[in-house]
Scaffold this motif. Structure first.
Motif, PDB file in Angstrom:
ATOM      1  N   GLY A 110      30.491  66.655  18.529  1.00  9.21           N
ATOM      2  CA  GLY A 110      31.512  65.749  19.062  1.00  9.21           C
ATOM      3  C   GLY A 110      32.041  66.183  20.420  1.00  9.21           C
ATOM      4  O   GLY A 110      32.462  65.356  21.224  1.00  9.21           O
ATOM      5  N   GLN A 111      32.019  67.492  20.687  1.00  7.01           N
ATOM      6  CA  GLN A 111      32.458  67.988  21.989  1.00  7.01           C
ATOM      7  C   GLN A 111      31.533  67.480  23.087  1.00  7.01           C
ATOM      8  O   GLN A 111      31.972  67.108  24.171  1.00  7.01           O
ATOM      9  N   ALA A 140      32.440  64.936  26.113  1.00 11.83           N
ATOM     10  CA  ALA A 140      32.193  65.290  27.512  1.00 11.83           C
ATOM     11  C   ALA A 140      31.348  64.216  28.193  1.00 11.83           C
ATOM     12  O   ALA A 140      31.641  63.793  29.313  1.00 11.83           O
ATOM     13  N   TRP A 144      32.242  73.173  31.953  1.00 12.82           N
ATOM     14  CA  TRP A 144      33.669  72.997  31.678  1.00 12.82           C
ATOM     15  C   TRP A 144      34.007  72.779  30.215  1.00 12.82           C
ATOM     16  O   TRP A 144      35.161  72.885  29.836  1.00 12.82           O
ATOM     17  N   VAL A 145      33.007  72.436  29.406  1.00 15.61           N
ATOM     18  CA  VAL A 145      33.312  72.164  27.992  1.00 15.61           C
ATOM     19  C   VAL A 145      32.604  73.146  27.057  1.00 15.61           C
ATOM     20  O   VAL A 145      33.239  73.780  26.218  1.00 15.61           O
ATOM     21  N   PRO A 203      32.956  77.467  28.153  1.00 17.32           N
ATOM     22  CA  PRO A 203      34.242  78.116  27.847  1.00 17.32           C
ATOM     23  C   PRO A 203      34.461  78.302  26.351  1.00 17.32           C
ATOM     24  O   PRO A 203      35.055  79.291  25.926  1.00 17.32           O
ATOM     25  N   GLN A 204      33.969  77.356  25.556  1.00 14.28           N
ATOM     26  CA  GLN A 204      34.125  77.501  24.108  1.00 14.28           C
ATOM     27  C   GLN A 204      33.137  78.501  23.541  1.00 14.28           C
ATOM     28  O   GLN A 204      33.463  79.276  22.640  1.00 14.28           O
ATOM     29  N   ARG A 233      44.065  82.564  22.832  1.00 16.46           N
ATOM     30  CA  ARG A 233      45.390  81.974  23.070  1.00 16.46           C
ATOM     31  C   ARG A 233      45.563  80.622  22.400  1.00 16.46           C
ATOM     32  O   ARG A 233      46.529  80.388  21.692  1.00 16.46           O
ATOM     33  N   HIS A 234      44.598  79.710  22.680  1.00 14.43           N
ATOM     34  CA  HIS A 234      44.792  78.335  22.250  1.00 14.43           C
ATOM     35  C   HIS A 234      44.650  78.143  20.754  1.00 14.43           C
ATOM     36  O   HIS A 234      44.904  77.079  20.245  1.00 14.43           O
ATOM     37  N   GLU A 235      44.222  79.193  20.048  1.00 13.23           N
ATOM     38  CA  GLU A 235      44.097  79.057  18.591  1.00 13.23           C
ATOM     39  C   GLU A 235      45.415  79.330  17.889  1.00 13.23           C
ATOM     40  O   GLU A 235      45.593  79.021  16.720  1.00 13.23           O
ATOM     41  N   LEU A 236      46.346  79.944  18.615  1.00 13.96           N
ATOM     42  CA  LEU A 236      47.607  80.306  17.979  1.00 13.96           C
ATOM     43  C   LEU A 236      48.480  79.075  17.795  1.00 13.96           C
ATOM     44  O   LEU A 236      48.608  78.264  18.698  1.00 13.96           O
ATOM     45  N   PRO A 237      49.092  78.926  16.633  1.00 11.54           N
ATOM     46  CA  PRO A 237      50.041  77.838  16.478  1.00 11.54           C
ATOM     47  C   PRO A 237      51.256  78.080  17.374  1.00 11.54           C
ATOM     48  O   PRO A 237      51.522  79.212  17.780  1.00 11.54           O
ATOM     49  N   ALA A 238      51.981  77.002  17.669  1.00 12.82           N
ATOM     50  CA  ALA A 238      53.064  77.074  18.653  1.00 12.82           C
ATOM     51  C   ALA A 238      54.048  78.208  18.367  1.00 12.82           C
ATOM     52  O   ALA A 238      54.452  78.924  19.265  1.00 12.82           O
ATOM     53  N   THR A 246      53.061  82.048  19.197  1.00 11.22           N
ATOM     54  CA  THR A 246      52.934  82.543  20.568  1.00 11.22           C
ATOM     55  C   THR A 246      54.168  83.329  20.984  1.00 11.22           C
ATOM     56  O   THR A 246      54.127  84.103  21.918  1.00 11.22           O
TER      57      THR A 246
END
Lengths: 257, 274
Positions: free
Chosen positions: A139-140, A144, A157-158, A161-162, A238-243, A246
């Motif tokens: 799906g990514q 894209a 860019w997609v 990075p992943q 970073r982006h895996e952490l819930p709000a 952080t």
């Protein structure tokens, strides 16, 4: 000098060479680090190419890349090293003349070492990149493409990075293996850490002390590396952490207890 | 079953031709598509006019999703033609022969076709704002500062002005889908495709997404929507197109589809939904 039964250990020599290494050891350490970094960077770049080839829609390219990966991963580095240096020179293919690069003189053995380690590493990195790219959700790629990205733009860019999140942990391991693997280069006469230590040994015969010192330096390098790796991995996650999370870790670090 | 690409009122019911007879922005003509031995689309024709909202309904496996994915060439059709904004999609015509387009050419077409997926497919390594910006910045190469303002405005428009710096994993399904809509809108598409945009959502977040889509329709956006949300279909669509076994079997206004004069087929379909 410590004597226990028939065992002798020159503690003064050991401590002096460990904490106040002669220039030759310093030089060896720098060589080890430089070779490892250059070969690893080359291995990553070439390995990405191998992965792209293995995932290509052209069967020919896939086959060649598979063959490359199979051969380089299935043979010992020591044998590869001696084929690339001694073998190639003996056959008259390339005799490794010294190359002057500005003020630097790159010796024949060093050239062979960099070539072998880079090509060997490319095979392993190829597998790592391939696995990482394949885990990216279909799906990514759809998403894209749907916003008009060409395959190369989507890769940059997609997907990449992943994929890097999956690549970083094994990449750290590879670099650790690379640092340790450079010690093999002493057999073709490269003056990296172990080669330098062996040189000193042939003049002093403090074999146990010197080899222990080499081991301690390798351990220091791989330990620093593992700490760096942990920081990089935390940053990539970073982006895996819930709000909420952080904020939390900082608080527990700062709280005086 | 082969359907004629007719524009007259009598054939409209069956072909999905648009009532006004305007130059269609999306023209699907006799499209066939198979996956291996399985024929998914068996000659589908559909014209969508500028500003029209068309809802595709039908049982799962009827070919709705495949049809939508063919329109922006996420799937390559085997036979037929698809035009968006007058441009042939997926193929170029050379001396009467159809040759598949290069990836780069397909990518250029897709810039004008927005798509929203069932499973959002947001880029997890980018914040909501970055998800919206990545298309205009990396595909259209527009200046970041300018794009950022637009992206912020778009996220505010879908009710996420407060969440611009959140990563997808920090957002609910409904919020993620609204970011995905903003991401598609950032490319200023001439048509928006929605592939079951609310099917993967928790029931309580469905309405926030449908509201955004409703506003989009009110703003005059051309939309092709695959959905099981019959309330949305009735209230928002200009036309409902029903598919069955890879073909369009009915097309008409929501009044005709839901009204008392509805066909046996739509009756059966609607009762199966309940």
């Amino acid at each position: 000098m410590i004597h226990i039964g028939g065992i002798s250990f020159d503690l003064d020599f050991f401590l002096k060479y460990l904490f106040n290494p002669p220039e030759m050891i310093w030089h060896g350490i720098l060589m080890t680090i430089a070779i490892a970094i250059i070969a690893q960077v080359a291995g990553v770049v070439l390995g990405f190419g191998v992965a792209i080839a293995r995932l290509s829609k052209f069967a020919m390219l896939r086959g060649l890349a598979g063959l490359y990966s199979w051969a380089w991963r299935g043979t010992p580095v020591l044998v590869q090293l001696l084929i690339v240096y001694t073998g190639v020179a003996a056959a008259g293919v390339y005799r490794y003349p010294e190359i002057a690069l500005g003020p630097l003189l790159i010796s024949g053995p060093l050239q062979a070492a960099l070539i072998t380690l880079s090509l060997n590493e490319a095979a392993y990195m190829g597998e790592i990149f391939r696995g990482a790219i394949q885990t990216i959700d279909r799906g990514q790629i759809d998403a894209a493409r749907a916003i008009g990205m060409r395959p190369s733009t989507a890769m940059r860019w997609v997907i990449l990075p992943q994929a890097m999140r999956t690549v970083i942990p094994p990449l750290g391991n590879e670099f650790t293996l690379m640092i340790k693997g450079t010690s093999l280069l002493s057999v073709i006469g490269v003056r990296e850490l172990f080669g330098s230590v062996q040189n000193i040994n042939s003049a002093t015969f403090k074999t146990f002390e010197l080899f222990l010192i080499a081991a301690i330096w390798y351990l220091a390098m791989t330990t620093v590396l593992s700490i760096v790796q942990r920081f990089v991995e935390a940053r990539l996650r970073r982006h895996e952490l819930p709000a909420a999370a952080t904020v939390k870790p900082n608080r527990s670090l700062l709280s005086a207890r | 079953m082969v359907l004629e690409l007719g524009m007259s009122d009598t054939s409209m019911e069956r072909t999905g031709g648009n009532p006004a007879g305007l130059q269609p922005i999306v023209r699907v003509a006799d499209v066939h598509k198979s996956f291996g031995q399985v024929q998914i689309l068996k000659g589908v024709s559909l014209d969508v006019a500028r500003g029209e909202v068309v809802v595709l309904v039908g049982r799962s496996g009827s070919g709705k999703t495949t049809l939508v994915r063919c329109i922006n060439r996420l799937e390559l059709i085997d036979k037929g033609r698809i035009y968006v904004d007058g441009e042939l999609i997926g193929y170029k015509e050379k001396a009467g022969k159809l040759i598949p387009e290069s990836e780069a050419a397909v990518a250029r077409h897709r810039r004008h076709i927005g798509m929203v997926f069932q499973r959002f497919n947001l880029f997890p390594h980018l914040t909501a704002l970055e998800n919206v910006m990545v298309g205009p910045v990396r595909v259209l190469h527009r200046p970041k500062s300018e794009v950022q303002q637009e992206a912020q405005a778009l996220l505010a428009k879908v009710g996420l002005g407060e969440k611009v710096h959140n990563y997808p994993s920090q957002l609910s399904g409904g919020q993620q889908q609204r970011v995905a809509i903003a991401r598609a809108l950032a490319m200023k598409p001439s048509v928006m495709l929605f592939d079951e945009p609310t099917s993967a959502l928790d029931p309580e977040t469905v309405d926030e997404v449908l509201d955004v889509m409703r506003n989009l329709a009110k703003g005059g956006m051309t939309m092709i929507v695959v959905t099981h949300e019959m309330r949305f279909a009735r209230d928002v669509s200009d036309r409902i197109v029903m598919m069955e076994a890879g073909a369009i079997v009915e097309a008409g206004t929501p009044e005709a589809f839901f009204g008392n004069s509805r066909s046996e087929r739509s009756k059966a379909f609607l009762s199966a939904l309940q």
